[in-house]
Design an enzyme around this catalytic site. Structure first.
Site, PDB file in Angstrom:
ATOM      1  N   ASP A 133      -5.387   5.717  -6.207  1.00  0.00           N
ATOM      2  CA  ASP A 133      -6.333   6.425  -5.357  1.00  0.00           C
ATOM      3  C   ASP A 133      -6.561   7.830  -5.896  1.00  0.00           C
ATOM      4  OD1 ASP A 133      -6.296   4.222  -3.689  1.00  0.00           O
ATOM      5  OD2 ASP A 133      -4.832   5.097  -2.304  1.00  0.00           O
ATOM      6  N   ARG A 134      -7.662   8.429  -5.539  1.00  0.00           N
ATOM      7  CA  ARG A 134      -7.977   9.778  -6.017  1.00  0.00           C
ATOM      8  C   ARG A 134      -6.839  10.755  -5.738  1.00  0.00           C
ATOM      9  NH1 ARG A 134     -12.727  13.148  -3.239  1.00  0.00           N
ATOM     10  NH2 ARG A 134     -11.041  13.455  -1.746  1.00  0.00           N
TER      11      ARG A 134
END
Length: 306
Positions: A133-134
């Site tokens: 995920d970012r």
């Protein structure tokens, strides 16, 4: 890829070498069979039934071509820490707040952009082995060639890639170590959020995570988590499911005044090298924000990551 035929390969068919000796997947062999220059012996096209003779040169068209490159991947000079790098694979320590690949609103600030810049002197195709995920930091593997990509995918799906995460939890799990087993799916009313569900629910997929608590302080826990499966948001959803959401996770828990993201870091990854089979381990140092969070809560970090 050029392979001089010696006593090891002489007498085998091309198919024998591709499947048995090189470990190529059926899909990759199919692509080679039907691409121009895909399978050559001494410069001449052959089928996979060709029996190889000592002294011949087998050439495989596994190199990337200009048409393989995404027109949307623009090289950007962004700092990124390289943990391991060779012709076939690159492992990086992805910083928090960096998306893995371009998307709407993130065209130039992703890991893919950074690696495209690093390898700008050659044809480069971004091939992530695992995705983060970012806001998740840490070890991320990418393949640098077609054949390495197929082999790393096979290693991932067969469970031969072992990932260790560190997470700070709001709460302390009732058991010091164990296995979280549940079923997950995308929430019907969201394109981002996931939820635990019954095995019979539409879209349900099993999620399995092993974990152990390595520190406790003031109602918080530092855990090492080892995902066996690779579902989207798996660790975030499962820890929230036992009442211990990851600190700072505004989607499945609550925001934290001590960290501006969810406190999740991919600390260590062990994998077989796609060409040699050697077992490699890469370790990503903990980013400053998670170090400060752990220190503020009185949690002691494992040696080598502090």
């Amino acid at each position: 890829m050029d392979i001089p035929i010696d006593g090891r390969y002489a007498g085998l068919t091309v198919r024998d070498v591709l499947r048995g000796e090189l470990g190529f997947s059926s899909n990759l062999i199919k692509k080679l069979k039907f691409s121009e220059g895909g399978i050559l012996v001494d410069g001449q096209f052959v089928t996979v039934r060709h029996v190889l003779r000592e002294g011949e040169l087998l050439t495989l068209g596994t190199e990337d071509r200009e048409e393989d490159v995404s027109p949307y991947l623009i090289p950007s000079d962004l700092p990124v820490q390289i943990l391991y790098e060779d012709e076939w694979i690159t492992a990086v320590n992805k910083p928090p707040d960096m998306p893995a690949h371009p998307s709407q609103g993130h065209r130039l600030d992703t890991l893919a952009n950074a690696l495209a810049w690093r390898y700008r002197e050659r044809i480069y195709v971004f091939r992530p082995v695992n995705r983060l995920d970012r806001d998740t930091s840490g070890c991320m593997l990418t393949s640098n060639t077609k054949d390495a990509s197929y082999k790393m995918y096979a290693a991932m799906t067969s469970g031969r890639i072992r990932k260790e995460y560190l997470a700070v939890l709001d709460g302390i799990p009732p058991k010091k170590e164990g296995t979280l087993r549940s079923y997950m799916r995308r929430r019907p009313d969201s394109v981002i959020e996931r939820e635990e569900c019954s095995p019979e629910a539409d879209g349900a997929k099993e999620a399995v995570t092993e974990y152990r608590v390595i520190g406790e302080a003031d109602g918080h826990a530092l855990v090492a988590a080892f995902p066996v499966t690779g579902r989207t948001h798996q660790l975030r959803v499962q820890f929230a499911g036992i009442g211990c959401p990851i600190a700072g996770d505004s989607l499945y828990g609550s925001e934290s005044p001590l960290i501006g993201r969810h406190a999740l870091h991919s600390a260590r990854t062990t994998f077989p090298h796609p060409m040699t089979g050697e077992i490699l381990t890469v370790t990503a140092p903990l980013p400053d924000d998670m170090g400060r969070l752990a220190g503020s809560l009185g949690l002691t970090l494992p040696r080598g990551l502090d």
